[in-house]
Write an enzyme that holds these catalytic residues in place. Structure first.
Site, PDB file in Angstrom:
ATOM      1  N   LYS A 237       0.605  -1.135   0.027  1.00 28.72           N
ATOM      2  CA  LYS A 237       0.004   0.080   0.051  1.00 28.72           C
ATOM      3  C   LYS A 237       1.153   0.943  -0.035  1.00 28.72           C
ATOM      4  O   LYS A 237       1.760   1.493   0.911  1.00 28.72           O
ATOM      5  CB  LYS A 237      -0.764   0.049   1.357  1.00 28.72           C
ATOM      6  CG  LYS A 237      -1.552   1.283   1.473  1.00 28.72           C
ATOM      7  CD  LYS A 237      -2.630   1.335   2.963  1.00 28.72           C
ATOM      8  CE  LYS A 237      -2.886   2.578   3.178  1.00 28.72           C
ATOM      9  NZ  LYS A 237      -3.678   2.649   4.422  1.00 28.72           N
ATOM     10  N   ASP A 242      -2.513  10.476   3.752  1.00 27.07           N
ATOM     11  CA  ASP A 242      -3.897   9.956   3.899  1.00 27.07           C
ATOM     12  C   ASP A 242      -4.747  11.297   4.535  1.00 27.07           C
ATOM     13  O   ASP A 242      -4.522  11.366   5.959  1.00 27.07           O
ATOM     14  CB  ASP A 242      -4.142   8.854   4.441  1.00 27.07           C
ATOM     15  CG  ASP A 242      -5.593   8.255   4.564  1.00 27.07           C
ATOM     16  OD1 ASP A 242      -6.385   9.029   3.832  1.00 27.07           O
ATOM     17  OD2 ASP A 242      -5.969   7.571   5.118  1.00 27.07           O
ATOM     18  N   LYS A 249     -10.079  13.152   8.119  1.00 29.46           N
ATOM     19  CA  LYS A 249      -9.458  12.982   9.515  1.00 29.46           C
ATOM     20  C   LYS A 249      -9.355  14.170  10.278  1.00 29.46           C
ATOM     21  O   LYS A 249      -9.281  15.269   9.807  1.00 29.46           O
ATOM     22  CB  LYS A 249      -8.083  12.267   9.405  1.00 29.46           C
ATOM     23  CG  LYS A 249      -8.039  11.059   8.722  1.00 29.46           C
ATOM     24  CD  LYS A 249      -6.625  10.476   8.653  1.00 29.46           C
ATOM     25  CE  LYS A 249      -6.476   9.089   7.987  1.00 29.46           C
ATOM     26  NZ  LYS A 249      -6.678   7.953   8.708  1.00 29.46           N
ATOM     27  N   ASP A 260       1.573   6.436   5.906  1.00 29.17           N
ATOM     28  CA  ASP A 260       0.530   5.538   5.475  1.00 29.17           C
ATOM     29  C   ASP A 260       1.134   4.875   3.963  1.00 29.17           C
ATOM     30  O   ASP A 260       0.245   3.808   3.242  1.00 29.17           O
ATOM     31  CB  ASP A 260      -0.832   6.277   4.944  1.00 29.17           C
ATOM     32  CG  ASP A 260      -2.022   5.287   5.263  1.00 29.17           C
ATOM     33  OD1 ASP A 260      -2.030   4.336   5.666  1.00 29.17           O
ATOM     34  OD2 ASP A 260      -3.015   5.723   4.639  1.00 29.17           O
ATOM     35  N   ASP A 319     -12.205   7.278   3.744  1.00 25.93           N
ATOM     36  CA  ASP A 319     -10.904   7.039   4.587  1.00 25.93           C
ATOM     37  C   ASP A 319     -10.614   5.547   4.851  1.00 25.93           C
ATOM     38  O   ASP A 319      -9.520   5.135   5.326  1.00 25.93           O
ATOM     39  CB  ASP A 319     -10.989   7.381   6.099  1.00 25.93           C
ATOM     40  CG  ASP A 319      -9.711   7.767   6.982  1.00 25.93           C
ATOM     41  OD1 ASP A 319      -8.728   7.950   6.206  1.00 25.93           O
ATOM     42  OD2 ASP A 319      -9.871   7.684   8.061  1.00 25.93           O
ATOM     43  N   GLU A 321      -9.495   3.850   2.156  1.00 26.51           N
ATOM     44  CA  GLU A 321      -8.791   3.986   0.696  1.00 26.51           C
ATOM     45  C   GLU A 321      -7.726   2.884   0.401  1.00 26.51           C
ATOM     46  O   GLU A 321      -7.423   2.661  -0.593  1.00 26.51           O
ATOM     47  CB  GLU A 321      -8.448   5.272   0.629  1.00 26.51           C
ATOM     48  CG  GLU A 321      -6.866   5.597   0.850  1.00 26.51           C
ATOM     49  CD  GLU A 321      -6.948   5.427   2.476  1.00 26.51           C
ATOM     50  OE1 GLU A 321      -5.514   5.243   2.690  1.00 26.51           O
ATOM     51  OE2 GLU A 321      -7.717   5.821   3.008  1.00 26.51           O
ATOM     52  N   ARG A 323      -7.319  -0.351   1.255  1.00 25.61           N
ATOM     53  CA  ARG A 323      -7.874  -1.514   0.453  1.00 25.61           C
ATOM     54  C   ARG A 323      -8.267  -1.428  -0.803  1.00 25.61           C
ATOM     55  O   ARG A 323      -8.405  -2.425  -1.496  1.00 25.61           O
ATOM     56  CB  ARG A 323      -9.169  -2.234   1.464  1.00 25.61           C
ATOM     57  CG  ARG A 323     -10.155  -1.304   1.499  1.00 25.61           C
ATOM     58  CD  ARG A 323     -11.157  -1.518   2.678  1.00 25.61           C
ATOM     59  NE  ARG A 323     -10.486  -1.182   4.011  1.00 25.61           N
ATOM     60  CZ  ARG A 323     -11.106  -1.136   5.248  1.00 25.61           C
ATOM     61  NH1 ARG A 323     -12.193  -1.933   5.322  1.00 25.61           N
ATOM     62  NH2 ARG A 323     -10.674  -0.676   6.248  1.00 25.61           N
TER      63      ARG A 323
END
Length: 470
Positions: A237, A242, A249, A260, A319, A321, A323
């Site tokens: 990933k 993010d 967030k 992230d 949020d 995102e 996956r």
């Protein structure tokens, strides 16, 4: 261009091909039960010095014994009954600068581990400021597996460096640059699909998640090794920052989101280990690299995205995102039916609630894969913990209008439902492992400074080395 921490590289291997044994200060491991017997065999000055300094051989305590000129002559290091990776890792930044060596009292079986811990303890991230001090150096021991030591340390340092780099200097293009640099070092082939090329080549979800950013999304694809060898594919990933997207967030939740892309950093670090040790595999590394940003073009809660596989996904939460970008990359990965598929991601806070920050959650199909990994993780002191792909929780991924939702409405079992979401893109016969990792040390520990961290990598490498030993 990103390069590995120069301070760490200098500390590691400048003594590798030099015979400096006569100048190196020996380090002797000392257990509490053995201290008095050892002292009884020493001269009066040594006895008085050790006792006067209050050294009791407690684990991690040390005592520098001087010679008649006041220069360090010997270091006693308190150790527990069971030596491990971290036995020496506090010393590089605690001992006076100089060259040291492990003396003959260190068990040969632990030499490489102890040296690895020392080198990890010398790590300093120096991109934006000078090193706070010059770490003490350790002579490479003749019983050390230097090829593996270098591969492990460089892989971990690469992972840490990438995660520690702020998002302003670690956007998708910078992550791609790091992959290209790694590829050039080992003769790997690296290519990219960037921006609208993702739509043209049918990676619509990666594009949708990253399209709101001024930094175009991309899929990074690294290939290395002989086509005749078993195929091992790594997917990481690469969400370089993010914001949470339109489901933004809060400030405290966004503060560490430079990490992230920790999954991408992990697969590049593992690839460095694999290539550095020349494991006989056909390696492929896929990194969907995006920034989950906010603009008029951002994807929205309630949107339905069609993935590369053809499955439709209703967006419950922007949020969730990670996956999403992984599902397109995994779909490409399984098209080659690799013998083993591994994905790594900073995917859920739920995994941290379940296992804390230090222990990555690992899901696998079949379950025996994670169990084998756990055995190796215990052997190399790099903990992971198997978690279940509990199929009944798939009901929480049901959508009224699409094949799946990307996020369950219930806060329960979040790490499991995220793994189950990914499993929808993995064929039944495909051997697959998914690691949900923190990728961050929240406090300073010996050998593990606060900041980006490689977690579970040594365990995965040990499993791969055992499985594909040359």
């Amino acid at each position: 261009m990103l390069t590995l921490n120069a301070q760490l590289n200098l500390t590691m291997f400048e003594c590798l091909n030099q015979d400096l044994t006569a100048h190196a200060i020996p380090i002797t491991p000392m257990r509490r039960a053995a201290l008095q017997d050892w002292l009884s065999q020493q001269d009066t000055f040594t006895q008085q010095w050790v006792r006067g300094n209050g050294f009791d051989a407690a684990p991690a305590a040390f005592c520098v014994i001087p010679d008649q000129n006041g220069n360090p002559r010997l270091v006693l290091l308190g150790v527990s009954e069971q030596l491990d990776l971290w036995s020496c890792s506090a010393l590089p930044n605690a001992l006076p600068a100089g060259l040291y060596k492990l003396d003959e009292h260190w068990p040969k079986a632990q030499i490489t581990d102890v040296m690895l811990g020392w080198l990890l303890g010398s790590y300093q991230y120096t991109r934006y400021r000078k090193a706070t001090r010059t770490p003490a150096q350790l002579q490479v021991h003749p019983d050390c597996n230097t090829q593996e030591l270098e591969a492990l340390v460089e892989g971990i340092a690469l992972t840490r460096d990438l995660i520690n780099t702020p998002a302003g200097d670690m956007m998708p293009q910078h992550l791609a640059e790091a992959a290209e640099d790694l590829g050039k070092a080992f003769g790997a082939h690296v290519q990219q699909l960037v921006g609208h090329e993702l739509l043209q080549q049918n990676y619509p979800v990666i594009h949708a998640v990253g399209r709101a950013s001024a930094h175009p999304p991309r899929l990074i694809d690294l290939r290395w090794g002989d086509d005749k060898n078993p195929r091992v594919t790594l997917v990481g990933k690469g969400v370089c920052f993010d914001s949470g997207g339109l489901d933004i967030k809060p400030a405290n939740g966004m503060r560490l989101m430079k990490k992230d892309m920790g999954g991408a950093a992990h697969v590049l670090g593992l690839a460095r280990m694999i290539m550095g040790c020349k494991l006989p595999v056909r390696l492929r590394v896929l990194i969907p690299a995006v920034e989950n940003a906010i603009s008029g073009d951002a994807f929205r809660p309630g949107d339905v995205l069609t993935s590369r596989s053809g499955k439709t996904i209703e967006i419950d939460n922007t949020d969730a995102e990670g996956r999403l970008v992984l599902c397109d990359a995994i779909c490409e990965a399984v098209s080659e039916s690799p013998e083993l598929l591994i994905d790594m991601a900073t995917l859920t806070g739920a995994a941290r609630v379940a296992l804390g920050p230090d222990v990555p959650a690992v899901f696998s199909k079949p379950a025996e894969l994670a169990q084998a990994l756990q055995t190796r993780s215990a052997a190399v002191n790099d903990q992971i913990w198997p978690m279940p792909l509990y199929a009944p929780y798939n009901r929480w991924l049901n959508s009224d209008i699409a094949d799946l939702v990307n996020s369950s409405a219930t806060p329960l079992g979040g790490a499991i439902t995220a793994a189950l979401f990914l499993q929808h893109f993995v064929p039944e016969q495909q051997h697959w492992m998914h690691m949900d990792v923190m990728a961050w040390n929240s406090e300073n520990l010996p050998g593990r400074p606060r900041g980006g961290e490689a977690m579970g990598l040594r365990a995965f490498f040990a499993l791969l080395r055992e499985r594909y030993r040359p």
